[in-house]
Enzyme design. Structure first.
Site, short mmCIF file in Angstrom:
data_model
loop_
_atom_site.label_atom_id
_atom_site.label_comp_id
_atom_site.label_asym_id
_atom_site.label_seq_id
_atom_site.Cartn_x
_atom_site.Cartn_y
_atom_site.Cartn_z
N HIS A 193 0.40 -1.45 0.23
CA HIS A 193 0.30 0.00 -0.51
C HIS A 193 0.65 0.87 0.09
O HIS A 193 0.79 2.31 -0.70
CB HIS A 193 -0.99 0.07 1.11
CG HIS A 193 -1.90 -0.67 0.85
ND1 HIS A 193 -2.68 -1.57 1.36
CD2 HIS A 193 -2.80 -0.59 -0.34
CE1 HIS A 193 -3.52 -2.03 1.74
NE2 HIS A 193 -4.16 -1.79 -0.34
N GLU A 433 -1.89 -14.44 -22.82
CA GLU A 433 -0.92 -14.01 -21.56
C GLU A 433 -0.71 -15.40 -21.86
O GLU A 433 0.54 -15.86 -20.45
CB GLU A 433 -1.48 -13.11 -20.70
CG GLU A 433 -3.03 -13.22 -20.11
CD GLU A 433 -3.00 -12.41 -19.15
OE1 GLU A 433 -2.23 -11.55 -19.08
OE2 GLU A 433 -3.78 -12.44 -18.84
N ASP A 457 2.20 -11.53 -17.92
CA ASP A 457 2.21 -13.02 -18.18
C ASP A 457 2.87 -13.23 -19.23
O ASP A 457 3.32 -14.74 -19.02
CB ASP A 457 1.41 -13.34 -18.04
CG ASP A 457 -0.15 -13.26 -15.63
OD1 ASP A 457 1.31 -13.32 -15.40
OD2 ASP A 457 -0.28 -11.90 -15.94
N CYS A 504 -1.25 -4.57 -23.76
CA CYS A 504 -1.05 -3.73 -22.30
C CYS A 504 -0.45 -4.18 -20.92
O CYS A 504 -0.50 -3.71 -20.23
CB CYS A 504 -2.89 -3.62 -21.81
SG CYS A 504 -3.36 -5.47 -21.40
C1 PEP Z 1 -0.40 -8.35 -18.69
O1 PEP Z 1 0.01 -10.13 -17.93
O2 PEP Z 1 0.64 -8.54 -19.43
C2 PEP Z 1 -1.25 -7.94 -17.60
C3 PEP Z 1 -1.42 -6.89 -18.46
O3 PEP Z 1 -1.85 -7.59 -16.39
P1 PEP Z 1 -1.93 -8.04 -14.92
O4 PEP Z 1 -0.12 -7.28 -15.06
O5 PEP Z 1 -2.35 -7.77 -14.42
O6 PEP Z 1 -0.73 -9.49 -14.99
MG MG Z 2 -1.39 -10.71 -16.43
#
Ligand code: PEP
Ligand code: MG
Length: 582
Positions: A193, A433, A457, A504
């Site tokens: 946090h 992913e 991931d 992303c």
């Molecule tokens: C990813 O796996 O790239 C992703 C954007 O999801 P997170 O980081 O939330 O697992």
């Molecule tokens: Mg992810």
């Protein structure tokens, strides 16, 4: 400066971006000595306990008000939760009973009783629970300090970098009110946090520095580099100058970049990329708009509600999504359904030997249909502005896509029957992913409206490297040839079906990677909101044809080094002047 510990660089984890340089303030939380002295007056001891709890609550209420002002109500809920612990009748009665029975000083019983809670939390495998145990430590120390009638030391006279073994969210908020210019901590991870609070407050922070406090003295100066996740103790004159220049350039750079706010992310030869932002905190919406993002490419819904200890009901979710959609319209809002599990805590007491290979994302949701449908209904109800898209995480099979779509259809039918309106054309996409989804990207794409590559991931599963394990962090390579070729494969397969392909994961926000990603043919990238201006500048400084030939060369290489060297070279030749490097 002639200090023994000059120019010492310590690497940690960049928890909040930015650079600052200042004198240190060593924040050593005094270890309160706890005696187990025997008392004679039980009533007096219990009155002292009540008084200490009253004072602790008063302190926390003040912090809560300040946090609401600085961070917004949702984030401030951390402190509300702490206040609630002070109101917990079971805890307080147990402490009182033990004082009566054992006739020991109240601080001894408070320490012993609350430590028991913490031990339980520390035994949990989830980093989240361990971090929450730090919050409990704060409450324990607060009551004990008040029992001893001591005051919290927070007076800082000059601009300082706060150095501590660990910081609680309360410490972070209080230091921000005085002159803290940066934070550096021995412990802590990105999900703590304190790190989240530092990010929201825009104060550079580095955590996970191991033994930094042991190496720093009270009269030292320190540079905190929240971009690189490192600190430099007593920088030499040259290093100091280099960083002071960087700080000035950063400010100038930010001012210059803000001019691009209303310009599109388009290459010099006209290829336009949708440049979107990832949203982890609701308060970040302001930065998203200020930086001129083309929308939100990923809302981590499990994060925006993480300060609540249970899943928000349909109405709360609906209101939250509706407000975001209204705020952004006509820009797109891609809402990812809960990606729980892995390093994100599960709501049930489940112990899994390999949580990252376990009950995570869509697997968890399909096994908890009620919870999944509550979220889907809330999203659908909020979709009337026609700018919401639904995204599903951790997809590894076509069956999971089809089951999810059936549930979405079920929710639509329910809403129709209830005469509730929603966007009939709402688009549904998946995150790619998991390697199986990457291999079959073409077939998976046929089932959905868009795909978004989650490199965080994808890299960990493709290379079998835990994304959070420091020991193997240099094997976690975004420029591994297998990663680049896999990304290419996903984009190509997705495009065959005319599916919109985005990315992303954190890789999309790596300035070195962006020309390659554009060259590989992505339609969109989604990055952390603070990175929007610089990434836009990069896209506007390159041509698609140069980027494509860069990508073609990278696709032939066999080693990570060759790829990263070429990207660095490209950066130096084409971008250095355009974007004074930061
Ligand atoms: C990813 O796996 O790239 C992703 C954007 O999801 P997170 O980081 O939330 O697992
Ligand atoms: Mg992810």
């Amino acid at each position: 400066m002639n200090k023994q510990n000059q120019n010492i660089l310590i690497k940690g984890i960049g928890a909040a971006p930015g650079i600052s340089f200042a004198k240190v303030y060593l924040y050593a939380k005094e270890k309160e000595l706890i005696s187990d002295a025997v008392i004679t007056d039980v009533d007096e001891a219990i009155a002292a306990l009540h008084d200490a709890i009253f004072r602790s609550k008063k302190e926390l209420n003040k912090i809560f008000d300040l946090a609401v002002y600085k961070l917004g109500e949702k984030r401030a809920a951390i402190f509300e939760a702490q206040i609630m612990i002070l109101d917990d009748p079971v805890l307080i009665n147990t402490i009182k009973e033990r004082i009566k029975n054992e006739k020991k000083v109240p601080e001894y019983i408070v320490h012993d009783e609350i430590t028991k809670y913490q031990d339980l939390m520390n035994q949990a495998r989830e980093p989240y629970m361990k971090e929450r145990s730090q919050d409990i430590e704060d409450i324990k120390n607060r009551i004990i300090r008040n029992l001893k009638k001591k005051r919290w030391q927070s007076r800082i006279e000059e601009d300082v970098i706060v150095i501590a073994k660990s910081l609680t969210p309360a410490d972070t908020v209080l230091f921000s009110r005085v002159n803290a210019k940066g934070f550096a901590c021995d412990f802590g991870g990105l999900t703590s946090h304190a790190a989240i609070v530092a990010r929201s407050l825009n104060i550079p922070a580095v955590v996970g520095l191991h033994d930094a406090t042991a190496k720093i003295n009270a009269d030292d100066n320190v540079i905190v580099d929240g971009f690189r996740g490192e600190i430099i103790i007593n920088p030499s004159t040259e290093v100091e100058k280099e960083y002071l220049d960087k700080i000035i350039r950063l400010a100038q750079f930010d001012a210059k970049l803000s001019v691009l706010k209303h310009e599109p992310a388009v290459t010099t030869d006209g290829r336009e990329i949708d440049l979107m932002a990832n949203l982890d905190l609701l308060e970040e919406i302001e930065i998203v708009k200020e930086n001129g993002a083309d929308g939100i490419g990923l809302v981590r819904t499990e994060q925006i509600f993480s300060s609540q200890d249970q899943f928000p009901d349909e109405d709360i979710q609906y209101e939250t999504y509706l407000k975001l959609a209204d705020d952004l319209a006509p820009n797109k809002l891609i809402i990812r359904v809960f990606d729980i599990g892995g390093d994100k805590v599960l709501p049930f007491d489940v112990k899994e030997p390999n949580p990252f290979l376990g009950w995570r994302g869509i697997r968890f949701l399909l096994d908890n249909k009620k919870l999944f449908k509550t979220q889907l209904r809330a999203i659908l109800r909020a979709s009337m502005k026609q700018n919401i898209l639904i995204m599903i995480p951790m997809i590894s099979s076509i069956a999971e896509i089809r089951s999810s779509k059936l549930l979405i259809e079920e929710c639509r039918n329910e809403l129709r029957q209830e005469n509730v309106q929603f966007d009939e054309n709402i688009k549904v996409g998946i995150m790619v992913e998991v390697p199986s989804a990457a291999v079959m990207a073409g077939e998976f794409a046929e089932e959905v409206d868009f795909i978004s590559i989650g490199t965080n991931d994808l890299i960990q599963y493709l290379l079998a490297v835990d994304r959070g394990n420091e020991i193997v962090s240099n094997q976690y390579q975004e420029f591994h040839p297998a990663v680049i070729r896999t990304i290419r494969h996903i984009i190509k397969e997705g495009k065959n079906d005319h599916t919109f392909v985005s990315m992303c994961g954190e890789m999309a926000g790596d300035t070195l990677a962006v020309p390659l990603l554009v060259g590989l043919g992505l339609d969109s990238i989604s990055v952390s909101p603070a990175m929007i201006p610089i990434i836009k500048k990069i896209i506007r400084s390159i041509s698609y044809s140069e980027a494509k030939s860069l990508a073609d060369k990278c696709l032939i290489f066999k080693t990570e080094k060759e790829i990263s060297n070429l990207l660095q070279e490209f950066n130096d030749v084409y971008l250095k002047d355009a974007i004074q490097k930061i």
